[in-house]
Write a protein that holds these residues in place. Structure first.
Motif, PDB file in Angstrom:
ATOM      1  N   VAL A  67      41.845  46.558  29.173  1.00 30.23           N
ATOM      2  CA  VAL A  67      42.531  45.611  30.051  1.00 30.23           C
ATOM      3  C   VAL A  67      42.572  46.219  31.448  1.00 30.23           C
ATOM      4  N   LEU A  68      42.080  45.480  32.406  1.00 27.58           N
ATOM      5  CA  LEU A  68      42.048  45.958  33.785  1.00 27.58           C
ATOM      6  C   LEU A  68      42.989  45.126  34.630  1.00 27.58           C
ATOM      7  N   MET A  69      43.650  45.760  35.603  1.00 29.82           N
ATOM      8  CA  MET A  69      44.390  44.989  36.611  1.00 29.82           C
ATOM      9  C   MET A  69      43.779  45.302  37.974  1.00 29.82           C
ATOM     10  N   GLU A  70      44.302  44.677  39.017  1.00 27.84           N
ATOM     11  CA  GLU A  70      43.838  44.864  40.400  1.00 27.84           C
ATOM     12  C   GLU A  70      42.513  44.133  40.652  1.00 27.84           C
ATOM     13  N   SER A  71      42.591  43.051  41.397  1.00 28.62           N
ATOM     14  CA  SER A  71      41.393  42.245  41.646  1.00 28.62           C
ATOM     15  C   SER A  71      40.250  43.071  42.234  1.00 28.62           C
TER      16      SER A  71
END
Ligand SMILES: N[C@@H](CCC(=O)N[C@@H](CS)C(=O)NCC(=O)O)C(=O)O
Ligand SMILES: N[C@@H](CCC(=O)N[C@@H](CS)C(=O)NCC(=O)O)C(=O)O
Lengths: 220, 222
Positions: free
Chosen positions: A63-67
């Protein structure tokens, strides 16, 4: 490979990821949230993304965040689409600079949204809203100067740096008068002609933030 | 030669800290945090009139995190980057970008508490909302450092990196507006990373004019 899943709020920064995936011709599932409704604060979502923001992207088993991080990562791991400028590329420094500059500009949009959209009218400060609109216009001047010389941010053509602006240039007109920025206006029209952009917009959903076309601090 | 354009206690501190850690030759051009950042000379370096700006091999760059990415790629041997293909590349990108999410809440707080002159223009609500956002950011760091198996010493499993510098500097500023109590792993991590010569050398000299003259700026009562 398991399906890519995007956690999304219409017309927010997660649109960048939605658009990028469309440019890559990669399908994704979308989970839509509502900022005012509080669904980003649910325990399930916080377990997935403890920062409680969008975008989050489930991809390659993580799971990745930060566009910006998501956009960089997707371009590096899917180089065949040619949307990134990878380390060693002569445009690398410019690419990174525009990528991050998108967030310098987005901060100002976010601060204006906070006062105009999420705060009761009687609590707004005219002076602060004027200053923030001026600061936003100062960042638009930077973009205007770059786009007066070329169609896309990088001389070699369309890239993921332009995709980062997919949130910004659509938020700008709510807070600054666009007549002074013809190159940005033409850029926005070029973006809107892209089939992948149109496909992404069709999936984006209805934005719930803005009820006016323009928020004028002078009118306060 | 590398030249860093720097204001004390600003985002250029991240780049200064990284340059200190990289042990490369560089020079610092100090700037006052004022209207001089709008001079035509400075705007030719950083068109939005912000710090940092960097000159490197005849090129000019702005945006702190872009500069940090670029420097880590330029000096890969020191190992503060995680280049494409590295196991921790994904996480490295996430946390480097997350530093800016934290700083985005420090910016309005700095404006509210310090830049605004007329008290009538300050908004206790903005102060409280932005402080709450910083606390959410701390939660995300706390969750990252606390894992079910073994707590992480640094943001990346593979050890100290430019992410700790970027996020560490953001937290250095954020601590002026939101206390870190209740985030024990974050506090231990912050102590660990600021106990480095590279960090100490990025702090303001005793004689420089500070942006933050108080240690803490509590939100105003409405
Ligand atoms: N730097 C982050 C910022 C993410 C962010 O703040 N997203 C907004 C939407 S544009 C959000 O989720 N806001 C909800 C909230 O903060 O509660 C990124 O680019 O992903
Ligand atoms: N995203 C940019 C933001 C740079 C920025 O806003 N810097 C602040 C200092 S921390 C600044 O120069 N402010 C002066 C101004 O906005 O007038 C970066 O990381 O370099």
């Amino acid at each position: 490979m398991s399906q890519i899943r995007l956690h999304h709020v219409p017309a927010s920064r997660s649109f960048r990821v939605l658009w990028l995936l469309a440019e890559m011709g990669t399908d994704c599932a979308i989970e839509t949230y509502d900022i005012a409704g509080g669904s980003l604060r649910s325990p399930e979502y916080l377990a997935l993304n403890p920062s409680g923001r969008v975008p989050a992207l489930e991809v390659d088993g993580r799971v990745l965040m930060e566009s910006g991080a998501i956009v960089e990562y997707l371009c590096e791991t899917r180089p065949e689409h040619g949307l990134g400028r990878l380390p060693g590329d002569p445009e690398r420094a410019d690419y990174l600079q525009w990528m991050h500059f998108a967030e310098t500009q987005a901060t100002l949009v976010q601060e204006l949204n906070l006062q105009w959209i999420f705060m009761p009218a009687e609590m707004r400060s005219k002076a602060v809203l004027q200053v923030q609109a001026r600061r936003l216009a100062a960042t638009a001047k930077v973009l205007e100067a770059a786009l007066s010389e070329r169609d896309w941010l990088l001389p070699s053509g369309f890239s993921a740096a332009d995709v980062m602006m997919g949130f910004n240039v659509f938020a700008l007109p709510y807070y600054i008068k666009m007549e002074k920025f013809p190159a940005i206006t033409a850029y926005r029209a070029r973006i809107e002609e892209r089939p992948a952009y149109q496909a992404a917009r069709a999936r984006d959903g209805q934005q719930k933030f803005y009820a006016q076309d323009y928020y004028d601090p002078e009118a306060l | 030669m590398i030249t860093l354009h720097h204001c004390v206690q600003s985002r250029s501190m991240r780049v200064l800290w990284l340059l200190n850690e990289l042990e490369v030759d560089f020079r610092v051009v100090p700037h006052a945090f004022d209207k001089s950042l709008r001079s035509p000379e400075y705007l030719s370096l950083s068109p939005a009139g912000r710090v940092p700006a960097l000159e490197i091999e005849g090129e000019r760059m702005f945006e702190s995190a872009a500069i940090m990415e670029f420097l880590c790629e330029k000096f890969p041997d020191i190992g503060y980057g995680r280049l494409p293909g590295d196991m921790d590349r994904m996480a490295w990108l996430v946390w480097l970008h997350f530093a800016e999410t934290i700083s985005q809440h420090c910016a309005p707080l700095t404006q509210q508490h310090i830049v605004i002159r007329d008290d009538a223009d300050r908004s206790p609500l903005v102060m409280r909302l932005e402080e709450a956002r910083l606390l959410k950011c701390y939660d995300a760091i706390e969750a990252r450092l606390s894992t079910p198996v073994e707590n992480r010493d640094y943001l990346l499993t593979s050890g100290f990196s430019a992410c700790d510098i970027a996020v560490g500097q953001a937290v250095y500023i954020a601590r002026h507006f939101a206390r870190t109590d209740g985030h024990p792993e974050l506090e231990k991590w912050y102590e660990r990373i600021t106990d480095r010569d590279g960090f100490r050398a990025s702090l303001p000299d005793p004689e420089s004019a500070l942006i933050y003259t108080q240690d803490f700026y509590p939100p105003w009562d409405s």
